[in-house]
Motif scaffolding. Structure first.
Motif: not given
Length: 202
Positions: A101-108
């Protein structure tokens, strides 16, 4: 609703774990998504997109703008919804799905991820959250149902393949009424198994 798959790569490695990685055009946005390697949807991505389109259409016109999403797929769902919600709080069950999930949202900036279910009561007591999206075939436990029943949640989008758990939870979520029900055939032409998407409202 229009969607198109651009690329699928099953060999992506991140933080020592293997994930499905693919790019898609969803609601005129180019999105990069990741799934854990054991995800059912890794090999059934057309059905995944059908589910995402239903989730988006069910939630986009609700007047409330902050949402809690529970389940290991919550990060991917959140990135599809981040343009229609002001704040999205994701609760993920395990470490591999959290890392994915962290990789997917990429600091949004408007998406927040949490691993584990501790402090659920505190999260749900925050009156700014009025919508819950729940996606888990194991259903809700009694503590979670009590917390939801005592919360300010106005709408629940319940997503599951386990119809028995769904019926059991609907009976216990006493203050909520069914607003809509939609189903997706998860294994077309093979076996009868359906993903059920139910929108509940107080």
């Amino acid at each position: 609703l229009k969607y198109e798959f651009i690329n699928l790569n099953k060999q992506y490695i991140y933080e020592g774990n293997e994930y499905y990685k693919y790019n898609l055009n969803f609601q005129e946005k180019n999105i990069e998504l990741y799934l854990t390697i054991d995800s059912f949807f890794g090999g059934n991505y057309d059905i995944l997109l059908d589910m995402y389109n239903i989730i988006y259409s069910e939630l986009k016109n609700l007047k409330y703008k902050n949402i809690i999403i529970m389940g290991n797929e919550s990060a991917n769902i959140s990135i599809l919804l981040n343009d229609i919600f002001e704040e999205i709080y994701c609760i993920i069950n395990n470490k591999s799905s959290y890392d994915c999930g962290l990789k997917t949202i990429n600091n949004i900036s408007n998406i927040f991820l949490k691993i584990g279910k501790d402090n659920l009561e505190k999260i749900f007591s925050n009156n700014k959250f009025n919508i819950l999206c729940f996606t888990n075939n194991n259903g809700l436990n009694d503590e979670e149902i009590e917390i939801i029943n005592n919360s300010k949640i106005k709408y629940i989008l319940y997503i599951t393949s386990n119809i028995k758990k769904l019926i059991n939870d609907l009976i216990k979520l006493k203050k909520y009424k069914i607003r809509s029900i939609k189903t997706i055939d998860e294994y077309p032409f093979i076996i009868k198994r359906f993903k059920t998407i139910v929108l509940l409202k107080i």
